[in-house]
Design a protein around this motif. Structure first.
Motif, PDB file in Angstrom:
ATOM      1  N   ALA A  30       0.838  -1.206   0.000  1.00 59.80           N
ATOM      2  CA  ALA A  30       0.000   0.000   0.000  1.00 59.80           C
ATOM      3  C   ALA A  30       0.868   1.249   0.000  1.00 59.80           C
ATOM      4  O   ALA A  30       0.589   2.219  -0.718  1.00 59.80           O
ATOM      5  CB  ALA A  30      -0.922  -0.013   1.216  1.00 59.80           C
ATOM      6  N   GLU A  31       1.934   1.241   0.802  1.00 61.01           N
ATOM      7  CA  GLU A  31       2.854   2.390   0.815  1.00 61.01           C
ATOM      8  C   GLU A  31       3.484   2.587  -0.557  1.00 61.01           C
ATOM      9  O   GLU A  31       3.589   3.723  -1.052  1.00 61.01           O
ATOM     10  CB  GLU A  31       3.948   2.171   1.862  1.00 61.01           C
ATOM     11  N   ASP A  32       3.916   1.498  -1.184  1.00 63.47           N
ATOM     12  CA  ASP A  32       4.533   1.590  -2.515  1.00 63.47           C
ATOM     13  C   ASP A  32       3.531   2.113  -3.538  1.00 63.47           C
ATOM     14  O   ASP A  32       3.885   2.913  -4.422  1.00 63.47           O
ATOM     15  CB  ASP A  32       5.051   0.220  -2.957  1.00 63.47           C
ATOM     16  N   THR A  33       2.294   1.669  -3.440  1.00 62.05           N
ATOM     17  CA  THR A  33       1.264   2.107  -4.377  1.00 62.05           C
ATOM     18  C   THR A  33       0.992   3.599  -4.238  1.00 62.05           C
ATOM     19  O   THR A  33       0.874   4.320  -5.238  1.00 62.05           O
ATOM     20  CB  THR A  33      -0.038   1.311  -4.138  1.00 62.05           C
ATOM     21  N   VAL A  59      -6.391   6.482  -9.810  1.00 68.29           N
ATOM     22  CA  VAL A  59      -5.019   6.037 -10.043  1.00 68.29           C
ATOM     23  C   VAL A  59      -4.647   4.921  -9.072  1.00 68.29           C
ATOM     24  O   VAL A  59      -4.112   3.874  -9.466  1.00 68.29           O
ATOM     25  CB  VAL A  59      -4.032   7.222  -9.913  1.00 68.29           C
ATOM     26  N   VAL A  60      -4.922   5.128  -7.780  1.00 69.58           N
ATOM     27  CA  VAL A  60      -4.567   4.130  -6.770  1.00 69.58           C
ATOM     28  C   VAL A  60      -5.331   2.836  -6.995  1.00 69.58           C
ATOM     29  O   VAL A  60      -4.762   1.734  -6.906  1.00 69.58           O
ATOM     30  CB  VAL A  60      -4.824   4.684  -5.346  1.00 69.58           C
ATOM     31  N   THR A  61      -6.611   2.935  -7.303  1.00 70.82           N
ATOM     32  CA  THR A  61      -7.414   1.732  -7.541  1.00 70.82           C
ATOM     33  C   THR A  61      -6.846   0.925  -8.695  1.00 70.82           C
ATOM     34  O   THR A  61      -6.702  -0.311  -8.610  1.00 70.82           O
ATOM     35  CB  THR A  61      -8.876   2.100  -7.829  1.00 70.82           C
ATOM     36  N   ARG A 122     -13.340  -6.879  -5.855  1.00 70.75           N
ATOM     37  CA  ARG A 122     -12.781  -6.333  -4.615  1.00 70.75           C
ATOM     38  C   ARG A 122     -12.770  -4.810  -4.648  1.00 70.75           C
ATOM     39  O   ARG A 122     -13.108  -4.156  -3.657  1.00 70.75           O
ATOM     40  CB  ARG A 122     -11.369  -6.867  -4.399  1.00 70.75           C
ATOM     41  N   ALA A 123     -12.410  -4.240  -5.780  1.00 68.08           N
ATOM     42  CA  ALA A 123     -12.390  -2.786  -5.909  1.00 68.08           C
ATOM     43  C   ALA A 123     -13.789  -2.209  -5.701  1.00 68.08           C
ATOM     44  O   ALA A 123     -13.972  -1.216  -4.973  1.00 68.08           O
ATOM     45  CB  ALA A 123     -11.851  -2.391  -7.276  1.00 68.08           C
ATOM     46  N   VAL A 124     -14.779  -2.810  -6.331  1.00 71.47           N
ATOM     47  CA  VAL A 124     -16.153  -2.338  -6.185  1.00 71.47           C
ATOM     48  C   VAL A 124     -16.594  -2.441  -4.728  1.00 71.47           C
ATOM     49  O   VAL A 124     -17.174  -1.498  -4.169  1.00 71.47           O
ATOM     50  CB  VAL A 124     -17.107  -3.150  -7.095  1.00 71.47           C
ATOM     51  N   TYR A 125     -16.302  -3.569  -4.096  1.00 71.49           N
ATOM     52  CA  TYR A 125     -16.720  -3.784  -2.719  1.00 71.49           C
ATOM     53  C   TYR A 125     -16.069  -2.766  -1.780  1.00 71.49           C
ATOM     54  O   TYR A 125     -16.747  -2.166  -0.936  1.00 71.49           O
ATOM     55  CB  TYR A 125     -16.358  -5.204  -2.298  1.00 71.49           C
ATOM     56  N   VAL A 126     -14.768  -2.580  -1.907  1.00 68.76           N
ATOM     57  CA  VAL A 126     -14.050  -1.654  -1.017  1.00 68.76           C
ATOM     58  C   VAL A 126     -14.528  -0.224  -1.218  1.00 68.76           C
ATOM     59  O   VAL A 126     -14.782   0.500  -0.245  1.00 68.76           O
ATOM     60  CB  VAL A 126     -12.528  -1.765  -1.246  1.00 68.76           C
ATOM     61  N   GLY A 140     -17.135   5.106 -12.898  1.00 68.23           N
ATOM     62  CA  GLY A 140     -16.172   6.040 -13.480  1.00 68.23           C
ATOM     63  C   GLY A 140     -14.742   5.695 -13.125  1.00 68.23           C
ATOM     64  O   GLY A 140     -13.828   5.842 -13.946  1.00 68.23           O
ATOM     65  N   VAL A 141     -14.522   5.219 -11.893  1.00 70.90           N
ATOM     66  CA  VAL A 141     -13.180   4.831 -11.463  1.00 70.90           C
ATOM     67  C   VAL A 141     -12.679   3.630 -12.251  1.00 70.90           C
ATOM     68  O   VAL A 141     -11.518   3.569 -12.673  1.00 70.90           O
ATOM     69  CB  VAL A 141     -13.170   4.507  -9.948  1.00 70.90           C
ATOM     70  N   LEU A 142     -13.572   2.661 -12.479  1.00 68.90           N
ATOM     71  CA  LEU A 142     -13.176   1.392 -13.101  1.00 68.90           C
ATOM     72  C   LEU A 142     -13.414   1.353 -14.604  1.00 68.90           C
ATOM     73  O   LEU A 142     -13.082   0.357 -15.259  1.00 68.90           O
ATOM     74  CB  LEU A 142     -13.931   0.234 -12.437  1.00 68.90           C
ATOM     75  N   ASP A 143     -14.014   2.410 -15.141  1.00 68.48           N
ATOM     76  CA  ASP A 143     -14.329   2.454 -16.576  1.00 68.48           C
ATOM     77  C   ASP A 143     -15.224   1.292 -16.993  1.00 68.48           C
ATOM     78  O   ASP A 143     -14.966   0.574 -17.967  1.00 68.48           O
ATOM     79  CB  ASP A 143     -13.041   2.468 -17.426  1.00 68.48           C
TER      80      ASP A 143
END
Length: 295
Positions: A30-33, A59-61, A122-126, A140-143
Motif C-alpha cells: 500500500a505504501e509503494d502504491t 489512479v490508486v485503484t 474487490r475494488a467495487v466492494y471496497v 467512473g473509477v473502473l471504466d
C-alpha cells in the motif's frame, strides 16, 4: 513538484493508503502504491485534473488492480495460511473506526474473505462499503458501466456474506479475556483455556515458510488449547506481550527483547475467543513495528 502540489497530495495520502491497504491486504505494498500515485500526480498536467481526490482514487485503484493480478499467483504458492499484514488502527492509520461496521471493514477476517473476490469485485466492494462511493462514481473509477458495477457489487456481497461472521466491537471485557488466555496458556491449564474458547475456535498462523508455524489452521477447542499450551512452553516463554488494537480488534504484540516477534489478533464472539490470527512472518511485521515504535 511544487511545494503546494506536494502539500496537496499529503492531504490525500491517509485516505489513499487506507484504500490501497484494503485492496491489497499489505501495508508495504500500500505504501509503494501510494508513492507511485505521488509520482504520477507530480508529473501530471494539473490543468487536466479537475478533482484531485477522484483522480488520485482512480489512479490508486488501478495500480492496486495491477498488483492484485500478480499477488494472486504469489499467494497460491504461499507457504501455510496467508494473513494480511497487521496494522495498528488505534492511531487512525486506516481512518476513523467509530462503529462496528468500520472496524469490521479492516478486520483480518474480512480481508481474508476479500481474497476470494476477483480484483475488480474487490475494488467495487471496497469503494462501496469502506468509502461510500456511489455506483456511478465507482463505474467512473473502473471504466465500466453502472449496470455492470451493480452486478459486480451484488456478486461480491454474496461471496463475502456467505462466510461473514458477526463482528463484535472491542469492549473492556476483551482485555480481561485475553489476559486470562495468556495466564492459562503459561500455566498449562487446559481446562481453564477451553472455557475461554468457542467450540469451533480456529488458530491461524502466518509464518510464510520463514518462521516455524502451523501449516494449516487448527480448529476446535481442545486442539487450540493444546497448541496454546505447547506454544507457551516451547516458543513463548521468554516473550513480553503488549496490548495493541490490531485491525480493529484487541490484539497483542509479542517481543523478544526489542525485536517484534509476532502479532496476534483475537476475534471474539459471544464473549469467547473464536479465532486467533497469529502473524510471525518477519516480512509482514515491519510496518506495525514502526507504528509501535512511535512515541
Amino acid at each position: 513538484m511544487s511545494s503546494a502540489t506536494a502539500e496537496e497530495f499529503e492531504l490525500h495520502r491517509p485516505r489513499l493508503f487506507g484504500l490501497a491497504y484494503r485492496m491489497l491486504g499489505s501495508a508495504e505494498e500500500a505504501e509503494d502504491t501510494v508513492q507511485d500515485a505521488y509520482l504520477r500526480f507530480s508529473g501530471a498536467d494539473r490543468a487536466g485534473i479537475e478533482h484531485p481526490a477522484a483522480w488520485l482514487a482512480k489512479v490508486v485503484t488501478n495500480l492496486c488492480l495491477t498488483r492484485l493480478t500478480s499477488a494472486r499467483a504469489r499467494r497460491e504458492r504461499y507457504v501455510g495460511p496467508w494473513l494480511p499484514e497487521p496494522v495498528v488502527t488505534s492511531d487512525g492509520t486506516l481512518g476513523p473506526l467509530e462503529s462496528a461496521e468500520q472496524r469490521e471493514a479492516v478486520s483480518m477476517a474480512l480481508l481474508v474473505l476479500l481474497e476470494r473476490l476477483t480484483p475488480t469485485e474487490r475494488a467495487v466492494y471496497v469503494l462501496r462499503e469502506a468509502f461510500g462511493y456511489g455506483h456511478r462514481e465507482i463505474a467512473g473509477v473502473l471504466d465500466v458501466t453502472e449496470a455492470n458495477c451493480r452486478q459486480l457489487y451484488r456478486r461480491a456481497v454474496r461471496r463475502v456474506g456467505e462466510e461473514r461472521s458477526r463482528f463484535e466491537p472491542v469492549p473492556e471485557r476483551q482485555a480481561e479475556l485475553v489476559a486470562s488466555f495468556l495466564g492459562a496458556a503459561r500455566d498449562g491449564d487446559l481446562a481453564g483455556l477451553e472455557k475461554l474458547l468457542t467450540a469451533d475456535v480456529t488458530w491461524s498462523s502466518d509464518g510464510g515458510g520463514k518462521i516455524s508455524a502451523a501449516r494449516r489452521p487448527v480448529e476446535g477447542r481442545e486442539k487450540v488449547a493444546r497448541l496454546a499450551v505447547g506454544g507457551a512452553e516451547r516458543f513463548a516463554a521468554g516473550l513480553r506481550y503488549t496490548p495493541a488494537e490490531i485491525n480493529g480488534e484487541y490484539g497483542l504484540a509479542a517481543w523478544a527483547g526489542d525485536v517484534l516477534a509476532g502479532v496476534v489478533a483475537f476475534e471474539v464472539r459471544d464473549g469467547l475467543i473464536a479465532h486467533l490470527r497469529v502473524v510471525v512472518n518477519p516480512d509482514k511485521l515491519d510496518f506495525v513495528r514502526r507504528q509501535l515504535a512511535r512515541p
